[in-house]
Design an enzyme around this catalytic site. Structure first.
Site, PDB file in Angstrom:
ATOM      1  N   GLU A 116      -4.048   4.589   1.005  1.00 47.96           N
ATOM      2  CA  GLU A 116      -2.789   5.106   0.747  1.00 47.96           C
ATOM      3  C   GLU A 116      -2.301   6.484   0.334  1.00 47.96           C
ATOM      4  O   GLU A 116      -2.948   6.869  -0.768  1.00 47.96           O
ATOM      5  CB  GLU A 116      -2.032   3.981  -0.080  1.00 47.96           C
ATOM      6  CG  GLU A 116      -2.120   2.747   0.084  1.00 47.96           C
ATOM      7  CD  GLU A 116      -1.394   1.709  -0.899  1.00 47.96           C
ATOM      8  OE1 GLU A 116      -0.759   2.188  -1.705  1.00 47.96           O
ATOM      9  OE2 GLU A 116      -1.616   0.601  -0.493  1.00 47.96           O
ATOM     10  N   GLU A 183       4.900   1.998   6.134  1.00 48.19           N
ATOM     11  CA  GLU A 183       5.527   0.725   5.351  1.00 48.19           C
ATOM     12  C   GLU A 183       6.718   1.031   4.927  1.00 48.19           C
ATOM     13  O   GLU A 183       6.965   2.030   3.927  1.00 48.19           O
ATOM     14  CB  GLU A 183       4.361   0.469   4.108  1.00 48.19           C
ATOM     15  CG  GLU A 183       5.008  -0.709   3.433  1.00 48.19           C
ATOM     16  CD  GLU A 183       3.843  -1.730   2.826  1.00 48.19           C
ATOM     17  OE1 GLU A 183       2.699  -1.376   2.911  1.00 48.19           O
ATOM     18  OE2 GLU A 183       4.552  -2.572   1.973  1.00 48.19           O
TER      19      GLU A 183
HETATM   20  O1  KIV Z   1      -2.556  -4.809   2.076  1.00 53.39           O
HETATM   21  C1  KIV Z   1      -2.313  -4.944   3.229  1.00 53.39           C
HETATM   22  O2  KIV Z   1      -2.059  -5.839   3.795  1.00 53.39           O
HETATM   23  C2  KIV Z   1      -1.765  -3.849   3.843  1.00 53.39           C
HETATM   24  C3  KIV Z   1      -0.908  -4.036   5.324  1.00 53.39           C
HETATM   25  C4  KIV Z   1       0.213  -5.125   5.064  1.00 53.39           C
HETATM   26  C5  KIV Z   1      -0.370  -2.951   6.080  1.00 53.39           C
HETATM   27  O3  KIV Z   1      -1.794  -2.805   3.526  1.00 53.39           O
END
Ligand code: KIV
Length: 255
Positions: A116, A183
């Site tokens: 991220e 997101e």
């Molecule tokens: O942790 C996760 O499942 C994710 C996705 C939903 C994008 O990062």
């Protein structure tokens, strides 16, 4: 190697190809196999497993060992789909640590890793790509920062946020990411990012104009009914169906 195996290069090449990318999370053997049999080309062992499998309030308690354990199970399904995994919270604080942990995920079965952030983690992204590991970015709402941010808020509605996201996306492209998850990005900005960058945008709660969509599978099929994100319309109420058949079975056993 299976000639039908989906590669990161193929996912990247799907941008603009007319068919959007459908991606889902999978945290174990059965789920990875079922989703693969349904033809999903991209599977993610997301650190969302912290909530929907391990029962934590958010993703910040998830460890490398948790990720390796679940990834190993999903990888044993030997999916045709491209299978990736999240680097968990605090597992990529330096480029060296990022590469060591990305390699651990590869060893456990990951064919790409996701982390991220944009400019803030650029040295780490460059190091991972230089090590030969396909990298998927994740911009917008960053669940690993939910405690700092005090909740799950839409990003990119203000000009400073818009500028920051454009710069982050450009930086990830230049560093060699093959795709980026968006997101909770304001849909007009997600559409702008999708037009702007040459790699696929895979949206979650970011509107319909991304190059693909990803969901937590439990949200799609209704196996985590205690919390459903606003942007998800569950396609199945599997929790209710399970309760019903379990109660029926219990009654049949007891009578
Ligand atoms: O942790 C996760 O499942 C994710 C996705 C939903 C994008 O990062």
């Amino acid at each position: 190697m299976d000639p039908n195996k989906v590669t990161a290069g193929q996912i990247r090449a799907m941008k603009g190809g007319g068919k959007k990318i459908a991606a889902l999370t999978a945290y174990d053997f059965a789920m990875a196999r079922l989703l693969d049999e349904a033809g999903i080309p991209l599977l993610l062992v997301g650190d969302s497993l912290g909530m929907v499998v391990l029962g934590y309030p958010d993703t910040t308690a998830v460890t490398m060992a948790d990720m390796e354990h679940h990834l190993g199970a999903a990888a044993r399904a030997k999916p045709r789909a491209l299978l990736g995994a999240d680097l968990p919270f605090r597992s990529y604080e330096t480029p060296e640590q990022a590469v060591i942990n990305a390699l651990r995920l590869v060893e456990a079965g990951a064919e790409f890793v996701k982390a991220e952030g944009g400019l803030a983690i650029l040295p780490q992204v460059r190091a991972i790509v230089t090590a030969g590991i396909p990298f998927c970015g994740h911009l917008g709402m960053l669940p690993q920062r939910v405690r700092e941010e005090g909740g799950y808020h839409v990003k990119g509605r203000t000009d400073p946020e818009r500028q920051a996201l454009l710069a982050d996306a450009d930086a990830l492209v230049n560093a060699g990411a093959f795709a980026v998850v968006l997101e909770l990005v304001a849909p007009p900005l997600a559409a702008e990012l999708t037009r702007r960058i040459p790699i696929p945008t895979i949206g979650i709660g970011s509107g319909a104009d991304c190059d693909g969509q990803i969901l937590v599978t439990h949200d799609l099929v209704g196996t985590f009914p205690w919390f459903t994100p606003r942007f998800v319309k569950p396609a199945l109420n599997a929790a209710e169906q399970m309760r019903t058949v379990v109660q029926q079975w219990k009654t049949s056993v007891e009578s």
